[in-house]
Design a protein around this motif. Structure first.
Motif, PDB file in Angstrom:
ATOM      1  N   LYS A 153       0.715  -1.050   0.077  1.00 52.84           N
ATOM      2  CA  LYS A 153      -0.310   0.182   0.016  1.00 52.84           C
ATOM      3  C   LYS A 153       0.787   0.883  -0.062  1.00 52.84           C
ATOM      4  O   LYS A 153      -0.095   1.842  -0.562  1.00 52.84           O
ATOM      5  CB  LYS A 153      -1.252  -0.202   1.070  1.00 52.84           C
ATOM      6  N   THR A 154       2.031   0.700   0.415  1.00 57.19           N
ATOM      7  CA  THR A 154       2.920   2.063   0.833  1.00 57.19           C
ATOM      8  C   THR A 154       4.064   2.198  -0.287  1.00 57.19           C
ATOM      9  O   THR A 154       4.837   1.268   0.535  1.00 57.19           O
ATOM     10  CB  THR A 154       3.276   2.358   2.274  1.00 57.19           C
ATOM     11  N   LEU A 155       5.100   2.821  -0.698  1.00 51.03           N
ATOM     12  CA  LEU A 155       6.353   2.770  -1.354  1.00 51.03           C
ATOM     13  C   LEU A 155       6.974   3.696  -0.569  1.00 51.03           C
ATOM     14  O   LEU A 155       7.034   5.460  -0.724  1.00 51.03           O
ATOM     15  CB  LEU A 155       6.177   2.882  -3.062  1.00 51.03           C
ATOM     16  N   PHE A 173       9.792   4.597   6.252  1.00 51.76           N
ATOM     17  CA  PHE A 173      11.163   4.751   6.568  1.00 51.76           C
ATOM     18  C   PHE A 173      10.560   4.997   7.741  1.00 51.76           C
ATOM     19  O   PHE A 173      11.001   5.511   8.912  1.00 51.76           O
ATOM     20  CB  PHE A 173      11.423   6.519   5.902  1.00 51.76           C
ATOM     21  N   GLN A 174       9.413   3.815   7.844  1.00 51.44           N
ATOM     22  CA  GLN A 174       8.719   3.939   9.055  1.00 51.44           C
ATOM     23  C   GLN A 174       9.964   4.085  10.725  1.00 51.44           C
ATOM     24  O   GLN A 174       9.737   4.410  12.113  1.00 51.44           O
ATOM     25  CB  GLN A 174       7.674   3.152   9.851  1.00 51.44           C
ATOM     26  N   ASP A 175      10.446   2.709  10.521  1.00 51.09           N
ATOM     27  CA  ASP A 175      11.769   2.014  10.869  1.00 51.09           C
ATOM     28  C   ASP A 175      13.194   2.936  10.989  1.00 51.09           C
ATOM     29  O   ASP A 175      13.810   2.040  11.767  1.00 51.09           O
ATOM     30  CB  ASP A 175      12.073   1.124  10.854  1.00 51.09           C
ATOM     31  N   SER A 248       1.083   5.994   6.571  1.00 55.74           N
ATOM     32  CA  SER A 248       2.547   5.923   6.537  1.00 55.74           C
ATOM     33  C   SER A 248       2.852   7.214   6.115  1.00 55.74           C
ATOM     34  O   SER A 248       2.531   8.195   5.268  1.00 55.74           O
ATOM     35  CB  SER A 248       3.215   5.324   5.707  1.00 55.74           C
ATOM     36  N   ASP A 249       4.467   7.207   6.331  1.00 50.80           N
ATOM     37  CA  ASP A 249       5.209   8.338   5.781  1.00 50.80           C
ATOM     38  C   ASP A 249       5.158   8.995   4.597  1.00 50.80           C
ATOM     39  O   ASP A 249       5.721  10.159   4.254  1.00 50.80           O
ATOM     40  CB  ASP A 249       6.466   8.997   7.374  1.00 50.80           C
TER      41      ASP A 249
END
Length: 253
Positions: A153-155, A173-175, A248-249
């Motif tokens: 869903k997010t790239l 880049f959440q982590d 997500s960011d």
């Protein structure tokens, strides 16, 4: 004859005899030392010969040679499969690529997304260093079936595979601090801790099966100390999440 002259002559003769005797003794001592050194050298040679014939040492040497040969063969096998480089694949290649190696890292990307380019740079840097893991990338726009199947869903979305099974993923880049300026070292540290014994919820969602746990991350820690910086242990704790995550960011499809 002058008594003093006679006394002086006798004294000189006595001194000369003493010096000659001392010289002879010194020469004998040198010869003795030379013989001792020669004897010691012979003994050392004998000891070395005995060591060379030691069956235990010979076995250790043979085992070491066999291990090096096996490692070289393994590396050649990995290279034939495409390990050691960061390659782009097509949707038609996807299943074959993720199932023919034990550990695979696949980056689902979009060619116009800036953060996907950042992830590309770091993965390209890690691929030659971690030759036991395959590094590949797949254009999400050209892989609709697997994007849907894997709930991407997010790239950028980096999915980690073990023996063909998706075991974990990095979403955006959440982590990695949520910022664009993370280092390759930081990503490497995260991958070392990721894809291990934790059971990811989406593993069951995608495959319908649970598999044995693994004790190590998708890549192994290296000891060569040639990385970019010292952020090795920063922000490496994470919780394995479901494959469907909102908010997500990063860029979204």
């Amino acid at each position: 004859m002058d008594p003093n002259a006679v006394k002086s002559t006798l004294s000189n003769l006595a001194f000369g005899n003493v010096m000659a005797a001392a010289a002879r003794d010194y020469q004998k001592e040198l010869l003795a030392q030379g013989k001792a050194q020669a004897s010691s050298s012979v003994n050392e040679e004998v000891d070395l010969d005995e060591l060379m014939d030691d069956p235990e040492l010979e076995k250790l040497h043979a085992d070491r040679i066999a291990a090096l040969k096996k490692e070289a063969e393994k590396r050649e096998e990995w290279k034939k499969k495409g390990h050691g480089e960061y390659r782009e694949i097509t949707e038609g290649d996807f299943l074959g690529e993720v199932t023919r190696s034990e550990k695979v890292i696949c980056h689902f990307y979009h060619k116009e997304f800036y953060r996907c380019k950042i992830m590309d740079k770091h993965l390209k840097s890690l691929a030659p260093k971690h030759i036991d893991t395959m590094f590949i990338k797949l254009d999400a726009e050209n892989a609709p079936f697997f994007v849907t199947k894997l709930a991407v869903k997010t790239l950028p979305c980096v999915i980690l595979f073990r023996q063909g099974v998706a075991v974990d993923r990095l979403i955006g880049f959440q982590d990695l601090g949520g910022k664009d300026d993370f280092t390759t070292r930081r990503l490497e540290a995260l991958l070392i801790k990721t894809g291990n014994a934790s059971i990811s919820p989406f593993r069951y969602l995608v495959t319908g099966k649970l598999f044995n746990c693994h004790l190590t991350g998708i890549i192994e820690e290296k000891k060569d100390g040639d990385d970019e910086d010292d952020e090795y242990h920063d922000s490496t704790r994470r919780v394995v999440r479901s494959s469907i995550i909102s908010g997500s960011d990063s860029d979204s499809d």
